[in-house]
Design an enzyme around this catalytic site. Sequence first.
Site, PDB file in Angstrom:
ATOM      1  CG  HIS A 184      -2.070  -0.932   1.097  1.00  0.00           C
ATOM      2  ND1 HIS A 184      -3.214  -0.644   0.388  1.00  0.00           N
ATOM      3  CD2 HIS A 184      -2.251  -2.192   1.587  1.00  0.00           C
ATOM      4  CE1 HIS A 184      -4.047  -1.654   0.444  1.00  0.00           C
ATOM      5  NE2 HIS A 184      -3.490  -2.621   1.168  1.00  0.00           N
ATOM      6  CE  LYS A 230      26.187 -20.334   6.895  1.00  0.00           C
ATOM      7  NZ  LYS A 230      26.814 -21.483   7.597  1.00  0.00           N
TER       8      LYS A 230
END
Length: 225
Positions: free
Chosen positions: A152, A222
């Site tokens: 929105h 990672k």
Amino acid sequence: MLKKIFQKLLKNAGKNYQMDSRIPDALILYTLYKRGMMLLRGIIKLRKKVFLGPNVSIANKRNFHFGTNVTIEKNTRLDGYASQRIMLGDNCKIGAFSCLTSTSHFSKYGKGLVMGNNSAIGDYTHFGASGGIDIGNDVIMGSYISFHSENHVFSDTSKLIREQGVTSKGIKIGNNVWVGVKVTFLDGSQVGNNSVVAAGAVVNGVFPNNVVIGGVPAKIIKTIE
């Protein structure tokens, strides 16, 4: 003998794993019966070799492309009213109690869903595909995954939020991705190839290949060497 036959059926379906020798014959027979009933249901309802669970509803069937060995588990609702064809690749699976919404509002015709080959998603999935969802090949996903491919607009304080429209950037997931349980993808999310999305993550952004991401909002944890 039954195990050998079932192992051959798995291989013919593109499944390359070796079945555990402890699997009882009763479970194999139950699985064969269940799959047979699902295939029969798919042929009757869709005139295609699709494995359908009970209480599956598919709206606008002609806008779907089903690859080989597609499985749609029980109590799933699929909305095919979309501007692009709904594509479910070979060996795709959608878990039970899932829902695909392609068009959420009459003010904007939705884009729809694409799932690549050998991709599967667990039970209670919500595909909000109005802005488009593109899932690559060999993507494995847990249960309670949700996709929200619209967002929105709320920048104009003189108007109600519901009157300001939406963005529809869409969602894209690359190839060979593992998505943990209860992950949420927001509009504009992109996940690269060979990556992992940790359970419970809220994904909102663009991420490269070969990473593990997680958290709220999701961040790179990672790199996969």
